[in-house]
Write a protein that holds these residues in place. Sequence first.
Motif, PDB file in Angstrom:
ATOM      1  N   UNK A 173     -87.905-108.670  22.458  1.00  0.00           N
ATOM      2  CA  UNK A 173     -88.864-107.770  23.099  1.00  0.00           C
ATOM      3  C   UNK A 173     -89.437-106.788  22.098  1.00  0.00           C
ATOM      4  N   UNK A 174     -90.706-106.385  22.314  1.00  0.00           N
ATOM      5  CA  UNK A 174     -91.401-105.464  21.411  1.00  0.00           C
ATOM      6  C   UNK A 174     -92.281-104.533  22.225  1.00  0.00           C
ATOM      7  N   UNK A 175     -92.211-103.234  21.911  1.00  0.00           N
ATOM      8  CA  UNK A 175     -93.137-102.283  22.518  1.00  0.00           C
ATOM      9  C   UNK A 175     -93.430-101.194  21.490  1.00  0.00           C
ATOM     10  N   UNK A 176     -94.683-100.744  21.445  1.00  0.00           N
ATOM     11  CA  UNK A 176     -95.109 -99.685  20.530  1.00  0.00           C
ATOM     12  C   UNK A 176     -95.244 -98.388  21.319  1.00  0.00           C
ATOM     13  N   UNK A 177     -94.746 -97.301  20.744  1.00  0.00           N
ATOM     14  CA  UNK A 177     -94.885 -95.984  21.383  1.00  0.00           C
ATOM     15  C   UNK A 177     -96.310 -95.484  21.169  1.00  0.00           C
ATOM     16  N   UNK A 178     -97.169 -95.733  22.183  1.00  0.00           N
ATOM     17  CA  UNK A 178     -98.586 -95.347  22.070  1.00  0.00           C
ATOM     18  C   UNK A 178     -98.790 -93.851  22.335  1.00  0.00           C
TER      19      UNK A 178
END
Length: 307
Positions: free
Chosen positions: A107-112
Motif C-alpha cells: 500500500x502507498x499513500x502520500x501526505x497531501x
Amino acid sequence: RNVEVSSRAVLWNPEDRSETRTGELHWAGGIELTSTDKDFGGWSGLAVSSDGSALLSVSDTGHWLTAIILYDERGRLSGIAEARMAPMLGLDGKPISGNKTLADAEGLVIDKSRSDSLMGEAYVSFERAHRIWRYDLARSGAEAVPEQLLTQRHFGRLNSNGGLESIELLPPEKNGGTPRILAITEDTLDPRGNIRGFIADGHDIAWFGVTQHPPFKPTDMARLPDGDILLLERRYSMLGGVGMQMRRIAADDVEPGAVIDGEVLVNVGQRYSIDNMEGLAVREDENGDLLIYMISDDNFNPLQRTL
C-alpha cells in the motif's frame, strides 16, 4: 534508472466496445504496460498527482516507479513516458529488493496535507514482515531511508500473505498533529469473521471490522474529497478467473469498534480489461469530477498483465 516501457490502449469491454458505463463508473481509458526490464511488474500501490500528470507506484519486490501519464485529445489515458525505477531502501540504507520478506510493499499513500507534490511524505505498508514505513521523498527522493512507524507488535498476529494491504491517511485529531493511519488487511479476520482494519494515532491502535463480500478480498483504498472511502477488492479462482469490485464507505462509518460495509459501485469479471487490481488512487479535476486510477499486479506471470 530509466526504464523502457511500452503501452497500448485497451478497451473496457472488448466484447462490446460501446460499453462505457458499468455500475456507477464511467470508463475513461486504459493501457497495458510492458517492459523488458526484469524488475518491472508486481505494482501494488499507486499515487497520482493532483493534476493527473504523474504517477508513483511501489512493487511487492521493493521498487519505486515514477512516470509521466499521457492522455489523448479526449482526455483518456493513452500511455506513460519518462518511466524511472529505483530500489526502495531499508532502515539500514540498503535496498530491500533482494529480500522477499522485507520487500513486499502493498500500500502507498502520500501526505497531501503537507505538499501537493507526489514527492512528499510517502507512507508504505508491507506484508510478510508487517509494518508501515514513512519515506521523505521531498528531501531525498528514491534515496530516502524510511522511518519505522508501526510494526507487527502493534497489530498482533496477521496472516503472512494477508496483512496490511490497504492504507490511507485520516486528518489528525488535533490541529497541527500528525495524520492518523487507516489500514485494512487483506484477509486477517476478527473473531466475528470480519476483515480486520485499524486506525492508528501514533502508536495508539483502534480496531474495526469490514464486512466480507466473499470471494473478494480488499487490495487498496482511497479517500475521496468528501472523506468517504473507496475500497478496491479482487477475487481470483482457477474456475471463476479474476474479478474486481469497488465499494464506497461513508466517512462517518469509519470509527473504532465499527463494522463497516458500504455500497457496491461496480463488480466485474474477466471479460472486462482487468487483471489482479491492487493499486488505487483518486483525484478531482477542474470540473469537480472524480477520477479513479487503478493499477494491476501481474505477479511477474507471463499470463497476467500490468494495466
